[in-house]
Design an enzyme around this catalytic site. Structure first.
Site, PDB file in Angstrom:
ATOM      1  N   LYS A 107      11.928 -70.699  33.560  1.00 19.85           N
ATOM      2  CA  LYS A 107      10.546 -70.842  33.053  1.00 19.85           C
ATOM      3  C   LYS A 107      10.132 -72.307  33.115  1.00 19.85           C
ATOM      4  CE  LYS A 107       9.759 -71.141  28.447  1.00 19.85           C
ATOM      5  NZ  LYS A 107       8.996 -72.327  27.993  1.00 19.85           N
ATOM      6  N   ASN A 108      10.999 -73.200  32.633  1.00 18.14           N
ATOM      7  CA  ASN A 108      10.594 -74.602  32.481  1.00 18.14           C
ATOM      8  C   ASN A 108      10.623 -75.397  33.770  1.00 18.14           C
ATOM      9  OD1 ASN A 108      10.070 -74.016  29.857  1.00 18.14           O
ATOM     10  ND2 ASN A 108      11.915 -74.983  29.034  1.00 18.14           N
TER      11      ASN A 108
ATOM     12  N   CYS B 218       2.464 -76.324  17.936  1.00 14.45           N
ATOM     13  CA  CYS B 218       2.906 -74.935  17.978  1.00 14.45           C
ATOM     14  C   CYS B 218       3.959 -74.739  16.883  1.00 14.45           C
ATOM     15  CB  CYS B 218       3.415 -74.573  19.342  1.00 14.45           C
ATOM     16  SG  CYS B 218       4.913 -75.401  19.711  1.00 14.45           S
TER      17      CYS B 218
ATOM     18  N   ARG C  62       3.955 -81.451  18.488  1.00 15.96           N
ATOM     19  CA  ARG C  62       3.882 -81.504  19.949  1.00 15.96           C
ATOM     20  C   ARG C  62       2.765 -82.442  20.426  1.00 15.96           C
ATOM     21  NH1 ARG C  62       6.365 -76.787  21.817  1.00 15.96           N
ATOM     22  NH2 ARG C  62       6.731 -77.863  23.771  1.00 15.96           N
TER      23      ARG C  62
ATOM     24  N   ASP D  47      16.581 -76.212  23.018  1.00 16.82           N
ATOM     25  CA  ASP D  47      16.131 -74.827  23.230  1.00 16.82           C
ATOM     26  C   ASP D  47      17.222 -73.807  22.961  1.00 16.82           C
ATOM     27  OD1 ASP D  47      13.921 -75.563  26.043  1.00 16.82           O
ATOM     28  OD2 ASP D  47      13.742 -75.879  23.888  1.00 16.82           O
TER      29      ASP D  47
ATOM     30  N   ARG E  19       7.198 -64.345  26.207  1.00 10.86           N
ATOM     31  CA  ARG E  19       6.658 -65.521  26.903  1.00 10.86           C
ATOM     32  C   ARG E  19       7.727 -66.185  27.765  1.00 10.86           C
ATOM     33  NH1 ARG E  19       4.876 -70.034  23.265  1.00 10.86           N
ATOM     34  NH2 ARG E  19       5.360 -71.045  25.239  1.00 10.86           N
TER      35      ARG E  19
HETATM   36  C1  EPZ Z   1       9.788 -79.262  27.277  1.00 18.69           C
HETATM   37  O1  EPZ Z   1       8.753 -79.357  26.313  1.00 18.69           O
HETATM   38  C2  EPZ Z   1      10.170 -77.799  27.307  1.00 18.69           C
HETATM   39  N1  EPZ Z   1       9.004 -76.995  27.698  1.00 18.69           N
HETATM   40  C3  EPZ Z   1      10.633 -77.373  25.907  1.00 18.69           C
HETATM   41  O2  EPZ Z   1      11.032 -76.001  25.991  1.00 18.69           O
HETATM   42  C4  EPZ Z   1      11.840 -78.232  25.521  1.00 18.69           C
HETATM   43  O3  EPZ Z   1      12.233 -77.895  24.205  1.00 18.69           O
HETATM   44  C5  EPZ Z   1      11.449 -79.716  25.574  1.00 18.69           C
HETATM   45  O4  EPZ Z   1      10.937 -80.031  26.894  1.00 18.69           O
HETATM   46  C6  EPZ Z   1      12.636 -80.628  25.273  1.00 18.69           C
HETATM   47  O5  EPZ Z   1      13.666 -80.356  26.168  1.00 18.69           O
HETATM   48  C7  EPZ Z   1       8.687 -76.916  28.996  1.00 18.69           C
HETATM   49  O6  EPZ Z   1       9.316 -77.502  29.856  1.00 18.69           O
HETATM   50  C8  EPZ Z   1       7.491 -76.057  29.342  1.00 18.69           C
HETATM   51  P1  EPZ Z   1       9.066 -83.177  25.249  1.00 18.69           P
HETATM   52  P2  EPZ Z   1       7.915 -80.736  26.160  1.00 18.69           P
HETATM   53  O7  EPZ Z   1       7.802 -83.780  25.713  1.00 18.69           O
HETATM   54  O8  EPZ Z   1       7.724 -81.339  27.510  1.00 18.69           O
HETATM   55  C9  EPZ Z   1       7.829 -85.655  21.455  1.00 18.69           C
HETATM   56  C10 EPZ Z   1      11.041 -73.738  25.378  1.00 18.69           C
HETATM   57  O9  EPZ Z   1      11.463 -73.174  24.364  1.00 18.69           O
HETATM   58  N2  EPZ Z   1       6.664 -86.083  22.257  1.00 18.69           N
HETATM   59  O10 EPZ Z   1      10.348 -83.579  25.892  1.00 18.69           O
HETATM   60  O11 EPZ Z   1       6.740 -80.470  25.318  1.00 18.69           O
HETATM   61  C11 EPZ Z   1       7.692 -84.197  21.040  1.00 18.69           C
HETATM   62  O12 EPZ Z   1       6.915 -84.095  19.879  1.00 18.69           O
HETATM   63  C12 EPZ Z   1      10.276 -75.046  25.229  1.00 18.69           C
HETATM   64  O13 EPZ Z   1      11.193 -73.341  26.565  1.00 18.69           O
HETATM   65  C13 EPZ Z   1       5.834 -87.073  21.768  1.00 18.69           C
HETATM   66  O14 EPZ Z   1       6.053 -87.600  20.666  1.00 18.69           O
HETATM   67  O15 EPZ Z   1       8.972 -81.593  25.328  1.00 18.69           O
HETATM   68  C14 EPZ Z   1       9.115 -83.788  20.806  1.00 18.69           C
HETATM   69  O16 EPZ Z   1       9.509 -84.206  19.506  1.00 18.69           O
HETATM   70  C15 EPZ Z   1      10.077 -75.449  23.780  1.00 18.69           C
HETATM   71  N3  EPZ Z   1       4.746 -87.447  22.487  1.00 18.69           N
HETATM   72  C16 EPZ Z   1       9.889 -84.605  21.838  1.00 18.69           C
HETATM   73  O17 EPZ Z   1       9.016 -85.662  22.263  1.00 18.69           O
HETATM   74  C17 EPZ Z   1       4.458 -86.897  23.704  1.00 18.69           C
HETATM   75  O18 EPZ Z   1       3.463 -87.301  24.343  1.00 18.69           O
HETATM   76  C18 EPZ Z   1      10.314 -83.805  23.052  1.00 18.69           C
HETATM   77  O19 EPZ Z   1       9.152 -83.357  23.668  1.00 18.69           O
HETATM   78  C19 EPZ Z   1       5.321 -85.891  24.195  1.00 18.69           C
HETATM   79  C20 EPZ Z   1       6.416 -85.502  23.467  1.00 18.69           C
END
Ligand code: EPZ
Length: 418
Positions: free
Chosen positions: A22-23, A116, A121, A304, A396
């Site tokens: 998915k990711n 979410c 996020r 995850d 999803r």
């Molecule tokens: C990706 O989400 C994945 N989703 C998530 O999988 C996964 O948990 C996450 O990466 C971490 O590995 C997809 O790839 C579609 P991040 P993403 O930006 O990109 C903070 C699932 O269950 N952050 O690495 O949204 C954020 O709040 C999903 O399949 C900021 O502060 O994750 C979080 O604490 C859930 N500012 C941390 O970084 C930003 O601009 C990690 O977020 C962006 C992120």
């Protein structure tokens, strides 16, 4: 509202093929915007998240042909530059389309992706990175409008190795003037898959999978076909479910090198794991041992899989500790597990789990995607009938989960609600 009805207590046994990731699919579907041509994608999981992303591309003028896991995307006549608000709200990861639309059209409008179920996020790292690339950003009444004459390569250091921000910078920089370097980049395998797909189109993305990525702007990208990598999170979920049910399962079409910390922790918990090129065989012990888990950015233990691992540890012989370092609200599933007899105390980022012999069946609600999977695991281990409602979350991110589990001997039925 759809539900799963699970008759627990059965050991899972047999072979199961892991679906495409998915990711990796979501940013790779976004990348098809860039070549203004035809891209044929294989091994795309048919799940709600990919369906929504493809629906947005169609609304923006792409022609989409679907045939089971094969998808043909023609972005030649794409004109739309505004991501529909209602779909943006439904799936926050559509923010990944912004980078691709900017990369090709130098303009995009989208609404703030709702927080979410697992945390606020934010997208501050995405927006600050866009600004570094010469993009003007205006925020007004919940909408974000990005525009520029041209995208100028720059050096970007991420405060946090955000997966989405890393992907968005890559997508926006493919046609940039000059070179973009990302330091403290995320190193997840899904980013490597995106880079491999873009490079096959003719982009120049170097260093994906390390914490320093260099994107040299090119003028044109070509039509290609590309196969999506296996879903490491689905694979980890099936490994934990097998471990928790005392089963013996062979996963097919899986990259074990994407799961190193997870495999080590399962072995520490007493599982016997055999790895071959594309398969993993797991044999569960009679009773799992407790372990300590700290979620970290890749290559650390993946956030995850924190929930399914946590559910598995509720029946280990002893006390386990989990520290969730990535998201601030990823323990909601524990409230539901307590209704099934789990003994858990949560202090901030830390969950202390006192193993019990058996969970008891109950009616529970899926709080989010991976929390829902944790409840499926719990229901499969508990004797008797467990009903899990709000499984739309689970649908999803997991393709044909009930079919796969039934094939392994589980008793799980999807009930269409009112
Ligand atoms: C990706 O989400 C994945 N989703 C998530 O999988 C996964 O948990 C996450 O990466 C971490 O590995 C997809 O790839 C579609 P991040 P993403 O930006 O990109 C903070 C699932 O269950 N952050 O690495 O949204 C954020 O709040 C999903 O399949 C900021 O502060 O994750 C979080 O604490 C859930 N500012 C941390 O970084 C930003 O601009 C990690 O977020 C962006 C992120």
């Amino acid at each position: 509202m759809k539900s799963y009805i699970i008759e627990g207590g059965k050991k899972l046994e047999g072979d199961v093929k892991v679906s495409g990731s998915k990711n990796a699919s979501l940013p790779i579907i976004a990348s098809c915007i860039l070549n203004g041509n035809i891209t044929k994608l294989y091994n795309v999981p048919n799940i709600r998240d990919t369906q929504i992303t493809l629906k947005i591309l169609r609304l923006l003028g792409c022609k989409i042909k679907k045939n089971s896991g094969k998808i043909e995307i023609n972005s030649k006549n794409m004109t739309g530059k505004e991501i529909p608000e209602e779909l943006m709200r439904e799936m926050r990861s559509t923010v990944i389309l912004a980078g691709a639309i900017l990369g090709r059209f130098k303009e995009v409008t989208f609404s703030y992706p709702g927080g979410c179920d697992i945390g606020s996020r934010p997208i501050d790292l995405h927006l600050s990175s866009f600004k570094k690339l010469g993009i003007q950003i205006e925020e007004e009444s919940g909408f974000i409008h990005c525009i520029c004459d041209k995208i100028i390569g720059n050096d970007i250091n991420l405060d946090f190795p955000s997966v989405g921000a890393t992907e968005n910078i890559i997508l926006a920089s493919v046609y940039a003037e000059g070179t973009t370097t990302i330091t403290n980049a995320a190193m997840e395998p899904e980013i490597v898959d995106l880079a491999n797909c873009l490079n096959k189109m003719g982009a120049k993305v170097e260093g994906a999978g390390t914490n320093e990525i260099k994107i040299t702007g090119v003028k044109k990208l070509k039509p290609i076909s590309y196969g999506i990598m296996p879903d490491r999170i689905e694979a980890g979920t099936l490994l934990c479910i097998t471990a928790a049910t005392g089963g013996n399962v062979k996963l097919l079409n899986v990259c074990s090198e994407h799961l190193v910390p997870v495999i080590h922790k399962l072995q520490e918990a007493g599982c016997n794991i055999t790895i071959s090129k594309n398969d993993i065989i797991i044999k569960a012990p009679r009773r799992l041992k407790p372990v300590e888990i700290k979620t970290m950015p890749y290559p650390g233990f993946p956030t995850d899989l924190q929930q399914v691992f946590g559910a598995m540890l509720t029946i280990a012989k002893g006390t386990s500790v989990i520290v969730e370092n990535i998201f601030e609200n990823r323990y909601k599933y524990m409230t539901e597990l307590k209704r099934m007899g789990a003994k858990v105390t949560i202090e901030g980022k830390t969950a202390v789990i006192k193993g019990v012999k058996k969970l008891s069946c109950a009616s529970v609600q899926s709080p989010d995607l991976r929390g829902g999977a944790a409840l499926v695991l719990a229901g499969l281990t508990a004797k008797g009938k467990t009903k899990i409602s709000h499984i739309e979350y689970i649908l999803r991110g997991y393709e044909k989960l009930e079919e796969k589990l039934t094939k392994l001997g589980a008793s799980i039925v999807l009930e269409e609600g009112e």
